[in-house]
Design a protein around this motif. Structure first.
Motif, PDB file in Angstrom:
ATOM      1  N   ASP A 511       5.048  -9.968  18.826  1.00  0.00           N
ATOM      2  CA  ASP A 511       4.878 -11.363  18.404  1.00  0.00           C
ATOM      3  C   ASP A 511       6.139 -12.183  18.635  1.00  0.00           C
ATOM      4  O   ASP A 511       6.213 -13.337  18.198  1.00  0.00           O
ATOM      5  N   ASP A 512       7.132 -11.584  19.302  1.00  0.00           N
ATOM      6  CA  ASP A 512       8.399 -12.273  19.539  1.00  0.00           C
ATOM      7  C   ASP A 512       8.304 -13.083  20.836  1.00  0.00           C
ATOM      8  O   ASP A 512       8.225 -12.527  21.933  1.00  0.00           O
ATOM      9  N   GLU A 513       8.315 -14.393  20.708  1.00  0.00           N
ATOM     10  CA  GLU A 513       8.136 -15.278  21.859  1.00  0.00           C
ATOM     11  C   GLU A 513       9.240 -15.095  22.905  1.00  0.00           C
ATOM     12  O   GLU A 513       8.980 -15.075  24.113  1.00  0.00           O
ATOM     13  N   ASP A 514      10.487 -14.959  22.444  1.00  0.00           N
ATOM     14  CA  ASP A 514      11.599 -14.825  23.385  1.00  0.00           C
ATOM     15  C   ASP A 514      11.498 -13.527  24.186  1.00  0.00           C
ATOM     16  O   ASP A 514      11.757 -13.513  25.402  1.00  0.00           O
ATOM     17  N   ALA A 515      11.136 -12.438  23.510  1.00  0.00           N
ATOM     18  CA  ALA A 515      11.009 -11.159  24.205  1.00  0.00           C
ATOM     19  C   ALA A 515       9.900 -11.218  25.248  1.00  0.00           C
ATOM     20  O   ALA A 515      10.057 -10.731  26.381  1.00  0.00           O
ATOM     21  N   LEU A 516       8.785 -11.836  24.895  1.00  0.00           N
ATOM     22  CA  LEU A 516       7.677 -11.954  25.839  1.00  0.00           C
ATOM     23  C   LEU A 516       8.051 -12.849  27.020  1.00  0.00           C
ATOM     24  O   LEU A 516       7.725 -12.546  28.170  1.00  0.00           O
ATOM     25  N   ASP A 517       8.742 -13.950  26.730  1.00  0.00           N
ATOM     26  CA  ASP A 517       9.188 -14.831  27.811  1.00  0.00           C
ATOM     27  C   ASP A 517      10.059 -14.068  28.807  1.00  0.00           C
ATOM     28  O   ASP A 517       9.930 -14.239  30.028  1.00  0.00           O
ATOM     29  N   GLY A 518      10.941 -13.218  28.285  1.00  0.00           N
ATOM     30  CA  GLY A 518      11.824 -12.438  29.153  1.00  0.00           C
ATOM     31  C   GLY A 518      11.048 -11.498  30.054  1.00  0.00           C
ATOM     32  O   GLY A 518      11.387 -11.325  31.238  1.00  0.00           O
ATOM     33  N   ILE A 519       9.996 -10.888  29.512  1.00  0.00           N
ATOM     34  CA  ILE A 519       9.170  -9.985  30.316  1.00  0.00           C
ATOM     35  C   ILE A 519       8.468 -10.751  31.424  1.00  0.00           C
ATOM     36  O   ILE A 519       8.513 -10.367  32.599  1.00  0.00           O
ATOM     37  N   PHE A 520       7.809 -11.850  31.054  1.00  0.00           N
ATOM     38  CA  PHE A 520       7.055 -12.613  32.052  1.00  0.00           C
ATOM     39  C   PHE A 520       7.972 -13.158  33.144  1.00  0.00           C
ATOM     40  O   PHE A 520       7.629 -13.122  34.329  1.00  0.00           O
ATOM     41  N   GLN A 521       9.129 -13.654  32.769  1.00  0.00           N
ATOM     42  CA  GLN A 521      10.066 -14.183  33.757  1.00  0.00           C
ATOM     43  C   GLN A 521      10.537 -13.080  34.703  1.00  0.00           C
ATOM     44  O   GLN A 521      10.667 -13.298  35.919  1.00  0.00           O
ATOM     45  N   ASP A 522      10.781 -11.883  34.147  1.00  0.00           N
ATOM     46  CA  ASP A 522      11.242 -10.780  34.986  1.00  0.00           C
ATOM     47  C   ASP A 522      10.177 -10.367  35.992  1.00  0.00           C
ATOM     48  O   ASP A 522      10.500  -9.941  37.110  1.00  0.00           O
ATOM     49  N   PHE A 523       8.903 -10.501  35.622  1.00  0.00           N
ATOM     50  CA  PHE A 523       7.805 -10.158  36.525  1.00  0.00           C
ATOM     51  C   PHE A 523       7.394 -11.336  37.405  1.00  0.00           C
ATOM     52  O   PHE A 523       6.399 -11.248  38.135  1.00  0.00           O
ATOM     53  N   GLY A 524       8.143 -12.448  37.323  1.00  0.00           N
ATOM     54  CA  GLY A 524       7.843 -13.610  38.154  1.00  0.00           C
ATOM     55  C   GLY A 524       6.599 -14.350  37.734  1.00  0.00           C
ATOM     56  O   GLY A 524       5.942 -14.986  38.569  1.00  0.00           O
ATOM     57  N   MET A 525       6.262 -14.308  36.433  1.00  0.00           N
ATOM     58  CA  MET A 525       5.063 -14.947  35.916  1.00  0.00           C
ATOM     59  C   MET A 525       5.427 -16.139  35.037  1.00  0.00           C
ATOM     60  O   MET A 525       6.535 -16.197  34.481  1.00  0.00           O
TER      61      MET A 525
END
Length: 643
Positions: A511-525
């Motif tokens: 539920d951590d928005e920052d952690a999820l943002d980091g994942i999506f950005q790393d995958f180019g999403m």
């Protein structure tokens, strides 16, 4: 002429060959432009099936309730069958299990009674096919049944009704009514679901992973995101000793050795003979079975001994793998040498625990990780037997050809377990063979290693084989996602503190928005529009846990298909449905048996809307049609050139 070839080769090259292409180019351009008006395909996401074939097959064949809806609609429109009104449960069952249901109807009431349902099956097929262009329906017609295009796709009018009905009747007159029912049932099943995304873990726990694989391989459009149990079996198929030992041990623990012998033809007699002799006087007190259904007392006793034999073999072959791969950081998993035989204890993480079993007839305490000659012969035989299993090799090759570690499409990142994170939500760095990886680079590295285990040679293949085993139990594995694989503690230490396997921070930060943002950005999403769909950890719905995290940005779809997990989840599996109407999560109820389903029982899911649409979505509303823009532009250019 292949239309894509026209685009790739270019007009000038084709014109130089003296071909007249304007009409074909125009047709290809119109077709691509018109596709934007088609409705979005229906796709199912399912994970952690764990051998539960009956329920999985039922949901897939029925399109997670889609066939039930079409049956109700078809019967509401009326039918031309004579006599009593048709029964909806019978019609649905005939679509999902045509061969079995036809045989049951014919045996009970005669072939004519079964044939009464054929026109209604045609109506359901027509309803299912109505949303598709002709070429897509034609591609799904079963081999030898091209004539069904006339009854499924031709416009229904009073003038042509009798011709179309005559086609149906002639099958019956020729004694092929059951064949027609099978063709119609298969066609409907493949029309209601356009693509299956299998998000890991076909194998282990349940009784029939081989049947699941056969059904998946027969499905027209499918992709697989490998799960940790799939990877374990893939490693076993490649003859990796650590993977083989774990697979056989788990099958024994769940009373499922028949999967190996009956389904995959793996000869276990040398193992059984060794276990019966080596552990003849051993009560194996810590090695009871999780499930002994269908086993006689003698079979259960031998299976217990087989399980213990494989546990000790596993500890020993894994010690060799740990020594060969110091970078894996798994030294703490070697625990045999930490046993105090006199005290009957073992030291784990600096704490002394009492052992639940102190009988180890195959351990040489001067060299505890050395295999005895008997154990060496057993593991050598098993590794060779897994590699010789034609059926297993065929199933694993399908997983390789249609699978990957992750899949990103239309803003959905589908992966089985997790993207390893640090406690602060940053991407966790993992060292593999002297190099450091994290996030997408970790996934890509592991994916390459898996393929090299089967298709490379030399050192690359050796590393790939060892990676298959590491993915099962390594703390940095994106498929394991825990601090340790506590196999030793599970069997030999009663204290739950020692057994605890800490989950990766990923699961705490869903539920951590920052952690999820980091994942999506790393995958180019795009972080604003992307979602993660994952399984691996059963969702404890019965305890109030919500499978939908972070406002729908993460959807956990391990709902306990396997009976072994249903006490944890409180239901019998999730199906995530993506369709023109939106995104929905179906919570499934258990299915009593396949026989009950053939008789008319159904899985009625509780549907939850994740994302609804005010109007049915067309391809023009998605990114998929954007991928055609370059082709359309090229075709337009070709048209100008041949004006």
């Amino acid at each position: 002429m292949d239309k894509q070839a026209m685009v790739e080769q270019g007009w000038r090259e084709l014109a130089a060959e003296g071909r007249e292409n304007r009409a074909e180019t125009l047709e290809a351009c119109v077709e691509l432009l018109a596709q934007g008006a088609l409705l979005v395909d229906t796709e199912l996401f399912m994970s952690d099936i764990h051998g539960e074939y009956n329920a999985f097959s039922h949901v897939l064949r029925g399109g997670s309730g889609a066939v039930r809806v079409l049956v109700e609609k078809a019967l509401a429109e009326g039918d031309r069958a004579e006599g009593e009104p048709l029964d909806g449960d019978t019609l649905r069952s005939l679509i999902l299990y045509p061969r079995e249901k036809w045989a049951a109807l014919a045996a009970d009431e005669g072939a004519a009674a079964a044939a009464r349902y054929l026109p209604a099956m045609v109506t359901v097929a027509r309803l299912a096919a109505a949303r598709y262009p002709l070429y897509r329906v034609r591609a799904l017609l079963p081999e030898g049944f091209g004539i069904l295009e006339e009854v499924v796709c031709a416009q229904a009018t009073e003038e042509n009704y009798w011709y179309r009905w005559e086609i149906v009747e002639e099958y019956g007159k020729l004694g092929a009514g059951a064949d027609l029912a099978c063709a119609l049932g298969t066609l409907i099943q493949h029309l209601v679901v356009n693509r299956l995304h299998l998000v890991g873990d076909v194998f282990d726990r349940g009784p029939a992973p081989d049947l699941i694989m056969e059904e998946v391989m027969a499905f027209p459009s499918v992709d697989v995101q490998w799960g940790n149990h799939d990877i374990l079996w893939m490693g076993a198929a490649a003859g990796q000793p650590g993977s083989v030992a774990n697979v056989v041990r788990i099958c024994a623990r769940y009373g499922n050795l028949s999967i190996l012998e009956d389904a995959y033809g793996i000869n276990l007699r040398p193992l059984a003979a060794f276990a019966a002799q080596a552990y003849a006087e051993d009560p194996c007190v810590a090695f009871g079975l999780k499930d002994r259904t269908g086993l006689t007392d003698a079979e259960a006793e031998l299976t217990v001994k087989i399980q213990k034999a494989m546990v000790l073999i596993q500890f020993k072959v894994e010690a060799a793998l740990i020594a060969a791969n110091p970078g894996f950081g798994l030294d703490d998993r070697n625990l045999l040498h930490r046993i105090d035989r006199e005290r009957g204890t073992v030291v784990v993480d600096g704490v002394e625990y009492e052992l639940t079993d102190t009988v180890f007839p195959t351990v040489d305490w001067d060299d505890p990780y050395a295999l005895t000659p008997g154990e060496q012969a057993v593991i050598d035989h098993l590794c060779a037997a897994f590699q010789r299993s034609e059926k297993l090799q065929r199933h694993v090759r399908f997983l390789l050809d249609h699978g990957s570690l992750y899949r990103e499409d239309e803003g959905i990142l589908a992966l089985h377990a997790c993207v390893p994170l640090n406690a602060d939500g940053t991407l966790m760095e993992v060292e593999l063979f002297g190099e450091t990886y994290r996030g997408k680079s970790l996934y890509d590295k592991v994916d390459r290693c898996v393929r090299e285990a089967f298709d490379a040679e030399g050192e690359a293949r050796r590393q790939g084989l060892d990676m298959l085993w590491y993915l099962w139990l390594g703390p940095g594995s994106p498929l394991f996602a825990k601090s340790k694989m506590a196999t030793f503690e599970l069997y030999l230490i009663a204290d739950k503190v020692a057994r605890k396997e800490e989950k990766n921070a990923f699961y705490r930060l869903l539920d951590d928005e920052d952690a999820l943002d980091g994942i999506f950005q790393d995958f180019g999403m795009n972080p604003c529009t992307s979602r993660i769909v994952c399984g691996h950890v059963p969702v404890k719905v019965k305890d109030g846990e919500d499978p939908v995290k972070a406002g729908g940005r993460v959807i956990c779809i391990d709902g306990g298909w396997s009976a072994a997990y249903q006490k944890t989840t409180g239901l019998a599996g999730f199906t995530l449905v993506s369709c023109a109407q939106g995104l929905f999560l179906d919570a499934n109820e258990p299915l009593a048996s396949r026989e009950a389903a053939v008789a008319g029982a159904d899985i009625v899911a509780e549907r939850r809307e994740i994302l609804g649409c005010r109007r049915p979505q067309a391809l023009s509303d998605t990114n998929k049609i954007e991928s055609q823009d370059a082709r359309i532009a090229a075709l337009r250019e070709l048209l100008e050139g041949c004006a």
